[in-house]
Design an enzyme around this catalytic site. Structure first.
Site, PDB file in Angstrom:
ATOM      1  N   LYS A  15     -66.889  11.478  55.218  1.00 51.86           N
ATOM      2  CA  LYS A  15     -65.711  11.975  55.925  1.00 51.86           C
ATOM      3  C   LYS A  15     -66.126  13.126  56.826  1.00 51.86           C
ATOM      4  CE  LYS A  15     -65.325  16.049  53.569  1.00 51.86           C
ATOM      5  NZ  LYS A  15     -65.468  17.382  54.188  1.00 51.86           N
ATOM      6  N   ASP A 142     -61.828  16.224  47.111  1.00 51.59           N
ATOM      7  CA  ASP A 142     -62.110  15.253  48.167  1.00 51.59           C
ATOM      8  C   ASP A 142     -62.180  13.815  47.663  1.00 51.59           C
ATOM      9  OD1 ASP A 142     -62.251  17.278  50.024  1.00 51.59           O
ATOM     10  OD2 ASP A 142     -64.436  17.308  50.166  1.00 51.59           O
TER      11      ASP A 142
END
Length: 307
Positions: A15, A142
């Protein structure tokens, strides 16, 4: 000796945080965030097979930096899922590593989400997405986004996700530094730098969300932001030279990815991204430079072999 049978392989993306707004430290030590995640086409793959005991192996760039004990998020994911269902977690978790280690791109979180999905499939548990996301949130801030991919706004510690629409592909270059940065260390430096300032509550930038929705790279470049970047640069001043080199090479914008030290460069086209990557690599300001496109799908089963 037990013979290994059955196999599940899961691919899971890295990401980039196109916006990371960080609030003041909370009493529990965490920070409220407005974290705009975008999954990118750099992937780890997690392969899970039955074994006599839980064990982890890893191959690929920087594999030597990956812990191979129960502190690894992939192992923690397998253990958490097994405990939830009363299963003995006798599996071999193999990580094919391509996401930078300790690079601010959620490589460890990706491995946790990938292992969770792979073990769920191997054990034929049929967990719902909501059940898996709840376990992901227990593993780390996350990890839920690594499971869903695409684009999302993360609030709370980053684990409360609202999916976002993306109107087209965005082209990136990621420059990998010589050594990693610890996320807790970067947050501590953020707290030190913010000690005598009034830190506003974090909020997503409407202009940035609109740029994602319309697929406008130029507009997105004008709105990128990372409140952790000053802390990362204070801990690793050499990153400033990398950011400058990528901007000089023609990137639309540059920023530290998450807690760093990987730096991210937004390019107008795929060809521009490849050119920026070559120039960055030749500049001597980074160890590697990789082009990738976003958005990317979240954790996905790409192979399943029945026992």
């Amino acid at each position: 000796m037990r013979t290994e049978q059955g196999r599940v392989r899961v691919r899971v993306p890295a990401k980039v945080n196109v916006q990371l707004a960080v609030g003041a430290a909370r009493p529990d030590g965490f920070h409220d965030l407005a974290n705009v995640f975008l999954a990118v086409g750099l992937h780890d793959e997690i392969t899970v097979t039955p074994a006599d005991e839980l064990r982890i192996t890893c191959a690929g760039p920087d594999a030597g930096q990956v812990p191979l004990d129960r502190t690894n998020l992939a192992a923690r994911a397998a253990l958490a899922l097994a405990e939830r269902h009363g299963i003995d977690p006798r599996v071999h978790l193999h990580i094919d590593k391509d996401i930078p280690v300790a690079g601010g791109m959620a490589g460890g979180s990706a491995d946790g989400a990938g292992a969770l999905l792979a073990c769920d499939a191997l054990w034929s548990l049929g967990s719902t997405r909501e059940e898996l996301l709840a376990l992901c949130a227990e593993l780390g801030s996350d990890v839920p986004f690594s499971l869903i991919g695409g684009a999302a706004l993360g609030t709370g510690r980053g684990e409360l996700l609202t999916p976002l629409d993306v109107g087209g592909d965005f082209h990136w270059v990621f420059a990998v530094a010589d050594a990693g940065l610890s996320t807790p260390t970067v947050f501590r430096e953020f707290d030190r730098l913010a000690a005598h300032t009034d830190v506003p509550p974090p909020a997503a930038d409407p202009a940035l969300l609109d740029a994602l929705r319309t697929g406008d790279a130029t507009a997105l470049a004008a709105t990128l932001g990372n409140d952790l970047q000053p802390a990362a640069l204070a801990l690793r001043p050499a990153l400033s030279a990398t950011l400058a080199a990528g901007t000089a090479a023609g990137a639309l914008a540059a920023l530290v990815s998450g807690s760093g030290p990987t730096t991210a460069f937004l390019a107008k086209t795929a060809d521009d991204a490849e050119r920026v990557a070559r120039t960055l690599l030749a500049s001597g300001t980074c160890r590697t430079a990789r082009a990738a496109t976003s958005p990317a799908a979240g954790a996905t089963v790409v192979e399943r072999t029945a026992p």
